[in-house]
Every structure is written in C-alpha cells, then in structure tokens.
Design a protein around this motif. Structure first.
Motif, short mmCIF file in Angstrom:
data_model
loop_
_atom_site.label_atom_id
_atom_site.label_comp_id
_atom_site.label_asym_id
_atom_site.label_seq_id
_atom_site.Cartn_x
_atom_site.Cartn_y
_atom_site.Cartn_z
N THR A 181 0.80 -1.22 0.00
CA THR A 181 0.00 0.00 0.00
C THR A 181 0.83 1.27 0.00
OG1 THR A 181 -1.75 -1.16 1.20
CG2 THR A 181 -1.85 1.24 1.19
N HIS A 182 1.97 1.25 0.69
CA HIS A 182 2.70 2.50 0.90
C HIS A 182 4.11 2.57 0.29
CE1 HIS A 182 -0.27 4.25 3.64
NE2 HIS A 182 -0.40 3.04 4.15
N VAL A 183 4.79 1.45 0.14
CA VAL A 183 6.20 1.52 -0.25
C VAL A 183 6.43 1.16 -1.71
CG1 VAL A 183 8.52 0.60 0.20
CG2 VAL A 183 6.95 1.03 2.11
N LEU A 184 5.77 0.12 -2.20
CA LEU A 184 6.04 -0.40 -3.54
C LEU A 184 4.97 0.01 -4.55
CD1 LEU A 184 6.98 -4.05 -2.51
CD2 LEU A 184 8.55 -2.14 -2.92
N ARG A 185 5.42 0.20 -5.77
CA ARG A 185 4.47 0.40 -6.87
C ARG A 185 3.84 -0.94 -7.22
NH1 ARG A 185 8.43 3.12 -11.19
NH2 ARG A 185 9.57 1.24 -10.55
N ASP A 186 2.69 -0.91 -7.87
CA ASP A 186 1.99 -2.14 -8.22
C ASP A 186 2.88 -3.08 -9.03
OD1 ASP A 186 -0.21 -1.18 -6.92
OD2 ASP A 186 -1.28 -0.56 -8.73
N SER A 187 3.70 -2.52 -9.89
CA SER A 187 4.54 -3.33 -10.77
C SER A 187 5.74 -3.93 -10.05
CB SER A 187 5.03 -2.47 -11.95
OG SER A 187 5.76 -1.34 -11.48
N ASP A 188 5.97 -3.54 -8.81
CA ASP A 188 7.15 -4.00 -8.07
C ASP A 188 6.81 -4.94 -6.92
OD1 ASP A 188 8.76 -2.41 -9.68
OD2 ASP A 188 8.63 -0.69 -8.33
N GLN A 189 5.60 -5.50 -6.91
CA GLN A 189 5.14 -6.27 -5.76
C GLN A 189 5.17 -7.79 -5.95
OE1 GLN A 189 1.31 -4.83 -4.44
NE2 GLN A 189 1.91 -2.67 -4.64
N GLU A 190 5.75 -8.25 -7.03
CA GLU A 190 5.71 -9.68 -7.35
C GLU A 190 6.30 -10.54 -6.25
OE1 GLU A 190 7.20 -12.76 -10.88
OE2 GLU A 190 7.59 -10.61 -11.04
N CYS A 191 7.37 -10.09 -5.62
CA CYS A 191 8.05 -10.92 -4.62
C CYS A 191 7.20 -11.19 -3.39
CB CYS A 191 9.38 -10.28 -4.21
SG CYS A 191 9.26 -9.00 -2.94
N LEU A 192 6.18 -10.36 -3.15
CA LEU A 192 5.35 -10.55 -1.96
C LEU A 192 4.55 -11.85 -2.02
CD1 LEU A 192 3.94 -6.92 -1.47
CD2 LEU A 192 5.95 -7.97 -0.40
N ASN A 193 4.38 -12.39 -3.22
CA ASN A 193 3.61 -13.62 -3.39
C ASN A 193 4.49 -14.86 -3.53
OD1 ASN A 193 1.10 -12.19 -3.44
ND2 ASN A 193 1.55 -11.58 -5.55
N GLU A 194 5.80 -14.68 -3.44
CA GLU A 194 6.72 -15.81 -3.57
C GLU A 194 6.83 -16.55 -2.24
OE1 GLU A 194 9.63 -13.83 -6.98
OE2 GLU A 194 10.25 -13.85 -4.88
N VAL A 195 6.58 -17.86 -2.28
CA VAL A 195 6.63 -18.69 -1.07
C VAL A 195 7.53 -19.88 -1.32
CG1 VAL A 195 5.29 -20.05 0.58
CG2 VAL A 195 4.29 -18.00 -0.44
N TRP A 196 8.41 -20.18 -0.38
CA TRP A 196 9.34 -21.30 -0.54
C TRP A 196 8.60 -22.62 -0.40
CZ3 TRP A 196 13.36 -22.97 -2.65
CH2 TRP A 196 14.07 -24.07 -2.17
#
Length: 217
Positions: free
Chosen positions: A175-190
C-alpha cells in the motif's frame, strides 16, 4: 576427485557469478523487513506486562498505566536494530527471486563445504574462513533496510497503532512503499527443492522455521 571438483565448480560458476552480480531490489528489502519485524512483535505479543508512565510530583505516584502489548515501548524495542537481523540471511543463488534470501547455508555452499571436508581444494576467490561472512549482497540488503525504515517509520507506527488487523506486508509494502509493478516478490513462497533427495523433510523443517510470506507469520 580433483577432476570432479573442477567440473563441479565450472558447473556452478554461473550460479556463483549470479550471486555476485544480483543486488536486492526494493521488494526484496521490504519483504524481509516486514518478516523480521512481524517475527519480533509476535515474540512479545503475549506479554501481560503493564507499564506505568509519568510521575506525579510530590506524591511519586504514576499518572497512568498502559499494557505493554499496545505500548510505543514495544514497537520501539522491536524496531531497534531490526535491520541487523538481515545479516543472518544467506544468498541461496539456486533459488528464484526473493527466495534466494534465507537463513541457513545454501545448497550450493553445503556441497562445496562437503568437498573441502573430503580434502578437495576449492577456490572461490575468498579465504575459506570468510565463506560464512555476510556477502556484499546481504550487506546491501541491510543498508537498504535501514534507509527504508528511516524513510517510512511513520507508516510502521500507523500500522502498529491503527491497522494491526491488516497484514503488515500488505499495509506497509503493497500500500505505501512499492508500486503495483514491483510487488511480485510478496507472493513468492518457498516450497522446497523439489526432486532433490531428502528435500521433502528438509523443506518441511524449513517451512516450520521460516516463510518468506509475512502474512503467514
């Protein structure tokens, strides 16, 4: 054995080179910052301690009491040196995206150390005793973490006092730090090293110890 070592190092040289060339991006930093902060807050979240704030002159009585769980003191202590925890991470160059940052020795480094233990000479360009020291990449993670925390400290405070019902990584990073295009890593799970012998047990153990999805903490 010596020929095998040479072939092995040649085979992994692109991985090791990539480890040196890739620097963490803003999403990587934000994700690990929220993972570590959430972890520290969870460890103090069950405290029933009550703080007494202020002091009335002459009587020596405290002005008011506040639960440690909701206090600014708890947040301040959690944020103190939070970026130092980033130095516990290692680069797992064989993993994709933000998953390359994890605690514990990487699969590649484990294999190289096993070769050394068997008497094989392995040259990585740095002394063996420095293999476990924080890499340039991890040091850059810490530096960016400190810069991000300083810049967005008020956002963390806003989440802590008013929005703890929301996932920290989503409120802070998405919501506050990343642009929409830069959020891919938030969904990466090991999910473990599929196809590697013993990986199921190892991945289950690692998933119990940590996950890179802050929302699962």
């Amino acid at each position: 054995m010596e020929m095998f070592a040479i072939l092995f190092i040649c085979m992994f040289s692109p991985v090791l080179a990539n480890q040196e060339e890739r620097l963490p991006n803003k999403c990587d930093v934000c994700k690990l910052l929220t993972v570590e902060l959430q972890d520290v807050l969870e460890k103090t979240g069950r405290s029933k301690e009550v703080l007494e704030l202020g002091e009335v002159l002459d009587t020596g009585k405290r002005k008011r009491k506040i639960k440690y769980y909701t206090s600014e003191t708890r947040l301040t202590e959690a944020m103190d040196n939070i970026c130092e925890r980033i130095l516990q991470y290692k680069v797992h160059a064989e993993r994709p995206g933000s998953l390359r940052y994890a605690k514990g020795t990487s699969q590649t480094m484990n294999t190289l150390k096993n070769l050394v233990d068997k008497g094989v000479k392995v040259e990585l360009g740095i002394p063996y005793e420095l293999w476990d020291e924080p890499s340039v990449e991890v040091a850059d993670l810490k530096r960016q973490c400190e810069t991000m925390l300083e810049e967005y400290e008020e956002i963390v405070e806003n989440w802590y006092f008013h929005h703890q019902d929301e996932r920290l990584d989503r409120f802070f990073c998405a919501t506050h730090v990343l642009r929409d295009s830069d959020q891919e890593c938030l969904n990466e799970v090991w999910k473990g090293d599929m196809g590697v012998k013993g990986s199921k047990e190892e991945s289950e153990g690692e998933n119990r110890r940590q996950t890179h999805d802050a929302g699962e903490l």
